[in-house]
Design an enzyme around this catalytic site. Sequence first.
Site, mmCIF file in Angstrom:
data_model
loop_
_atom_site.group_PDB
_atom_site.id
_atom_site.type_symbol
_atom_site.label_atom_id
_atom_site.label_comp_id
_atom_site.label_asym_id
_atom_site.label_seq_id
_atom_site.Cartn_x
_atom_site.Cartn_y
_atom_site.Cartn_z
ATOM 1 N N GLU A 1 -7.998 -5.091 -10.962
ATOM 2 C CA GLU A 1 -7.650 -6.488 -11.158
ATOM 3 C C GLU A 1 -8.871 -7.399 -11.200
ATOM 4 O O GLU A 1 -9.857 -7.173 -10.510
ATOM 5 C CB GLU A 1 -6.723 -6.955 -10.027
ATOM 6 C CG GLU A 1 -5.428 -6.191 -9.949
ATOM 7 C CD GLU A 1 -5.585 -4.774 -9.423
ATOM 8 O OE1 GLU A 1 -6.385 -4.543 -8.502
ATOM 9 O OE2 GLU A 1 -4.920 -3.874 -9.962
ATOM 10 N N SER B 1 1.861 2.102 -10.693
ATOM 11 C CA SER B 1 3.034 2.964 -10.808
ATOM 12 C C SER B 1 4.114 2.440 -9.871
ATOM 13 O O SER B 1 4.163 1.254 -9.598
ATOM 14 C CB SER B 1 2.639 4.402 -10.474
ATOM 15 O OG SER B 1 3.713 5.281 -10.736
ATOM 16 N N ASN C 1 -8.862 0.710 -1.570
ATOM 17 C CA ASN C 1 -9.925 -0.291 -1.674
ATOM 18 C C ASN C 1 -9.383 -1.634 -1.228
ATOM 19 O O ASN C 1 -8.170 -1.851 -1.213
ATOM 20 C CB ASN C 1 -10.492 -0.374 -3.102
ATOM 21 C CG ASN C 1 -9.436 -0.682 -4.139
ATOM 22 O OD1 ASN C 1 -8.616 0.168 -4.475
ATOM 23 N ND2 ASN C 1 -9.447 -1.903 -4.644
#
Length: 144
Positions: free
Chosen positions: A69, A88, A111
Site C-alpha cells: 500500500e 486475499s 510488516n
Amino acid sequence: TVVFVRDHLNMMGVAPLRGWRYPDGMPAFISATDIYDDALRELSFERAQALGIASSVGVYAAMSGPAYETPTEVSLLRSAGATVVGMSMVPEALPAAALGLRVLGICSLTNAFGEHVEHEEVVRVSNETAVAVGRLLVDLLPRM
C-alpha cells in the site's frame, strides 16, 4: 502476531459473489454482517493466548495487489477502520458464508501497517509466523 478477523473491507474492486448462482439458479445475495463466526474467533483467540501466541482481533482490508500500500492508501484504510491489510481472504470468505460454512479469518502480521516494506522481509516473517499458526491450528481443530 496473529490477528483474528471480526469484519472486512473489500477494496479489491470486485464482488466475489457477482455472477455466482445457487444450484436452484438464485443469485447469492447474503448478509455480510456476520461473515466471520464470533464463537470460532473467541475460541481461537483464547487458544492463541493459552499457547503464548501474540494475538489480537481486527478488521481486514482486502486489496488487489500485487503491490504494498501507498502511504495515502494506508491513511484511507486506517480512517475506515482497517487494522490489517492483505490480498486475499475476502474472495474465499464470502462464498464460504454463502454456502453456509462457518468462517474463521486468521492473519499473520508480516510488516507494520504503513511502514516501508521489502518483499523478502515479508516472506521471511511469514515463514516464521507459519510455525505459530500451525501450532494454533493443531490445538484448535480438535476443539471445533
